[in-house]
Design a protein around this motif. Structure first.
Motif, PDB file in Angstrom:
ATOM      1  N   PRO A 108     -10.748  -8.132  13.607  1.00  0.00           N
ATOM      2  CA  PRO A 108      -9.720  -8.295  14.630  1.00  0.00           C
ATOM      3  C   PRO A 108      -8.515  -9.050  14.076  1.00  0.00           C
ATOM      4  O   PRO A 108      -8.664 -10.051  13.397  1.00  0.00           O
ATOM      5  N   GLY A 109      -7.348  -8.517  14.362  1.00  0.00           N
ATOM      6  CA  GLY A 109      -6.129  -9.177  13.953  1.00  0.00           C
ATOM      7  C   GLY A 109      -5.722  -8.974  12.507  1.00  0.00           C
ATOM      8  O   GLY A 109      -4.708  -9.511  12.082  1.00  0.00           O
ATOM      9  N   LYS A 110      -6.490  -8.223  11.748  1.00  0.00           N
ATOM     10  CA  LYS A 110      -6.118  -7.962  10.357  1.00  0.00           C
ATOM     11  C   LYS A 110      -5.020  -6.907  10.350  1.00  0.00           C
ATOM     12  O   LYS A 110      -5.220  -5.785  10.813  1.00  0.00           O
ATOM     13  N   PRO A 111      -3.837  -7.232   9.820  1.00  0.00           N
ATOM     14  CA  PRO A 111      -2.695  -6.333   9.953  1.00  0.00           C
ATOM     15  C   PRO A 111      -2.845  -4.978   9.263  1.00  0.00           C
ATOM     16  O   PRO A 111      -2.402  -3.969   9.810  1.00  0.00           O
ATOM     17  N   LEU A 112      -3.447  -4.931   8.074  1.00  0.00           N
ATOM     18  CA  LEU A 112      -3.528  -3.650   7.379  1.00  0.00           C
ATOM     19  C   LEU A 112      -4.422  -2.675   8.142  1.00  0.00           C
ATOM     20  O   LEU A 112      -4.061  -1.518   8.359  1.00  0.00           O
ATOM     21  N   GLY A 113      -5.575  -3.139   8.578  1.00  0.00           N
ATOM     22  CA  GLY A 113      -6.465  -2.292   9.359  1.00  0.00           C
ATOM     23  C   GLY A 113      -5.843  -1.825  10.661  1.00  0.00           C
ATOM     24  O   GLY A 113      -6.003  -0.684  11.075  1.00  0.00           O
ATOM     25  N   ARG A 114      -5.094  -2.711  11.306  1.00  0.00           N
ATOM     26  CA  ARG A 114      -4.454  -2.322  12.556  1.00  0.00           C
ATOM     27  C   ARG A 114      -3.349  -1.291  12.296  1.00  0.00           C
ATOM     28  O   ARG A 114      -3.141  -0.383  13.096  1.00  0.00           O
ATOM     29  N   SER A 115      -2.670  -1.400  11.160  1.00  0.00           N
ATOM     30  CA  SER A 115      -1.600  -0.448  10.867  1.00  0.00           C
ATOM     31  C   SER A 115      -2.149   0.962  10.644  1.00  0.00           C
ATOM     32  O   SER A 115      -1.454   1.938  10.878  1.00  0.00           O
ATOM     33  N   TYR A 116      -3.421   1.053  10.207  1.00  0.00           N
ATOM     34  CA  TYR A 116      -4.071   2.350  10.036  1.00  0.00           C
ATOM     35  C   TYR A 116      -4.926   2.726  11.248  1.00  0.00           C
ATOM     36  O   TYR A 116      -5.629   3.732  11.224  1.00  0.00           O
ATOM     37  N   ARG A 117      -4.912   1.901  12.264  1.00  0.00           N
ATOM     38  CA  ARG A 117      -5.676   2.129  13.500  1.00  0.00           C
ATOM     39  C   ARG A 117      -7.170   2.316  13.230  1.00  0.00           C
ATOM     40  O   ARG A 117      -7.820   3.223  13.761  1.00  0.00           O
ATOM     41  N   ILE A 118      -7.701   1.430  12.414  1.00  0.00           N
ATOM     42  CA  ILE A 118      -9.120   1.464  12.069  1.00  0.00           C
ATOM     43  C   ILE A 118      -9.923   1.005  13.281  1.00  0.00           C
ATOM     44  O   ILE A 118      -9.636  -0.034  13.873  1.00  0.00           O
ATOM     45  N   LYS A 119     -10.918   1.807  13.646  1.00  0.00           N
ATOM     46  CA  LYS A 119     -11.767   1.489  14.799  1.00  0.00           C
ATOM     47  C   LYS A 119     -13.219   1.238  14.387  1.00  0.00           C
ATOM     48  O   LYS A 119     -13.904   0.430  15.005  1.00  0.00           O
ATOM     49  N   LEU A 120     -13.709   1.990  13.411  1.00  0.00           N
ATOM     50  CA  LEU A 120     -15.106   1.887  12.985  1.00  0.00           C
ATOM     51  C   LEU A 120     -15.174   1.637  11.481  1.00  0.00           C
ATOM     52  O   LEU A 120     -14.315   2.086  10.727  1.00  0.00           O
ATOM     53  N   TRP A 121     -16.252   0.972  11.062  1.00  0.00           N
ATOM     54  CA  TRP A 121     -16.469   0.693   9.637  1.00  0.00           C
ATOM     55  C   TRP A 121     -17.657   1.484   9.142  1.00  0.00           C
ATOM     56  O   TRP A 121     -18.605   1.691   9.892  1.00  0.00           O
ATOM     57  N   PRO A 122     -17.695   1.855   7.900  1.00  0.00           N
ATOM     58  CA  PRO A 122     -16.539   1.874   7.006  1.00  0.00           C
ATOM     59  C   PRO A 122     -15.633   3.064   7.323  1.00  0.00           C
ATOM     60  O   PRO A 122     -16.091   4.093   7.803  1.00  0.00           O
ATOM     61  N   VAL A 165       0.839  -1.201   0.000  1.00  0.00           N
ATOM     62  CA  VAL A 165       0.000   0.000   0.000  1.00  0.00           C
ATOM     63  C   VAL A 165       0.876   1.254   0.000  1.00  0.00           C
ATOM     64  O   VAL A 165       0.621   2.197  -0.761  1.00  0.00           O
ATOM     65  N   ASP A 166       1.903   1.268   0.815  1.00  0.00           N
ATOM     66  CA  ASP A 166       2.799   2.425   0.876  1.00  0.00           C
ATOM     67  C   ASP A 166       3.477   2.702  -0.462  1.00  0.00           C
ATOM     68  O   ASP A 166       3.858   3.831  -0.740  1.00  0.00           O
ATOM     69  N   ALA A 167       3.619   1.673  -1.297  1.00  0.00           N
ATOM     70  CA  ALA A 167       4.280   1.816  -2.595  1.00  0.00           C
ATOM     71  C   ALA A 167       3.317   2.160  -3.737  1.00  0.00           C
ATOM     72  O   ALA A 167       3.764   2.346  -4.867  1.00  0.00           O
ATOM     73  N   LEU A 168       2.018   2.252  -3.444  1.00  0.00           N
ATOM     74  CA  LEU A 168       1.057   2.546  -4.512  1.00  0.00           C
ATOM     75  C   LEU A 168       1.283   3.946  -5.083  1.00  0.00           C
ATOM     76  O   LEU A 168       1.364   4.919  -4.331  1.00  0.00           O
ATOM     77  N   PRO A 169       1.358   4.063  -6.396  1.00  0.00           N
ATOM     78  CA  PRO A 169       1.513   5.381  -7.005  1.00  0.00           C
ATOM     79  C   PRO A 169       0.165   6.079  -7.162  1.00  0.00           C
ATOM     80  O   PRO A 169      -0.885   5.436  -7.140  1.00  0.00           O
ATOM     81  N   ALA A 170       0.212   7.384  -7.300  1.00  0.00           N
ATOM     82  CA  ALA A 170      -0.968   8.213  -7.602  1.00  0.00           C
ATOM     83  C   ALA A 170      -1.994   8.150  -6.477  1.00  0.00           C
ATOM     84  O   ALA A 170      -1.637   8.166  -5.306  1.00  0.00           O
ATOM     85  N   TYR A 171      -3.264   8.092  -6.855  1.00  0.00           N
ATOM     86  CA  TYR A 171      -4.364   8.253  -5.896  1.00  0.00           C
ATOM     87  C   TYR A 171      -5.068   6.937  -5.603  1.00  0.00           C
ATOM     88  O   TYR A 171      -5.433   6.204  -6.515  1.00  0.00           O
ATOM     89  N   THR A 172      -5.294   6.678  -4.326  1.00  0.00           N
ATOM     90  CA  THR A 172      -5.957   5.450  -3.888  1.00  0.00           C
ATOM     91  C   THR A 172      -6.872   5.765  -2.720  1.00  0.00           C
ATOM     92  O   THR A 172      -6.525   6.567  -1.851  1.00  0.00           O
ATOM     93  N   VAL A 173      -8.034   5.121  -2.697  1.00  0.00           N
ATOM     94  CA  VAL A 173      -8.909   5.139  -1.530  1.00  0.00           C
ATOM     95  C   VAL A 173      -9.038   3.699  -1.067  1.00  0.00           C
ATOM     96  O   VAL A 173      -9.463   2.834  -1.831  1.00  0.00           O
ATOM     97  N   ILE A 174      -8.627   3.458   0.171  1.00  0.00           N
ATOM     98  CA  ILE A 174      -8.811   2.142   0.775  1.00  0.00           C
ATOM     99  C   ILE A 174     -10.039   2.223   1.666  1.00  0.00           C
ATOM    100  O   ILE A 174     -10.118   3.073   2.545  1.00  0.00           O
ATOM    101  N   GLU A 175     -10.975   1.347   1.389  1.00  0.00           N
ATOM    102  CA  GLU A 175     -12.205   1.273   2.186  1.00  0.00           C
ATOM    103  C   GLU A 175     -12.107   0.063   3.107  1.00  0.00           C
ATOM    104  O   GLU A 175     -12.047  -1.069   2.640  1.00  0.00           O
ATOM    105  N   PHE A 176     -12.073   0.317   4.404  1.00  0.00           N
ATOM    106  CA  PHE A 176     -12.053  -0.757   5.388  1.00  0.00           C
ATOM    107  C   PHE A 176     -13.475  -0.999   5.865  1.00  0.00           C
ATOM    108  O   PHE A 176     -14.186  -0.058   6.230  1.00  0.00           O
TER     109      PHE A 176
END
Length: 110
Positions: free
Chosen positions: A62-76, A17-28
């Motif tokens: 719970p335990g999903k590494p990408l979401g935890r790295s962004y400190r996701i608490k609520l969906w979406p 994800v950190d290497a993605l070029p240009a514009y990205t929206v990640i929806e958790f």
């Protein structure tokens, strides 16, 4: 690439994800979350006209590494990235204006 209807079968790593070029929206979120389902028309309306924005849906939990790295608490939660760096986020959008505001950092160069 515009709005994606499906969650990825496997989430990308944070390094990918950190290497993605240009514009990205990640929806958790999840496919069963009522808040996520309710936000889909708003997210689709905001992203569909923007072919320059990559949309990645990541099933979080719970335990999903990408979401935890962004400190996701609520969906979406939508994390807006420019060249892999977070420039905005919106948590539980309930109107199109909230998403439009989050996308503003990508509009200056659009």
């Amino acid at each position: 690439m515009t709005f994606s209807h499906q969650h990825l079968a496997q989430e990308p790593s944070r390094a990918e994800v950190d290497a993605l070029p240009a514009y990205t929206v990640i929806e958790f979120g999840t496919p069963w979350c009522p808040h996520c389902l309710g936000a889909q028309p708003l997210i689709e309306a905001a992203l569909s006209p923007r072919a320059d924005i990559r949309h990645i849906k990541v099933e979080d939990g719970p335990g999903k590494p990408l979401g935890r790295s962004y400190r996701i608490k609520l969906w979406p939660t939508l994390v807006v990235l420019k060249d892999g760096q977070e420039v905005a986020r919106v948590v539980r959008p309930t109107n199109a204006a909230a998403i439009a505001t989050a996308l503003e950092p990508l509009s200056a160069a659009h």
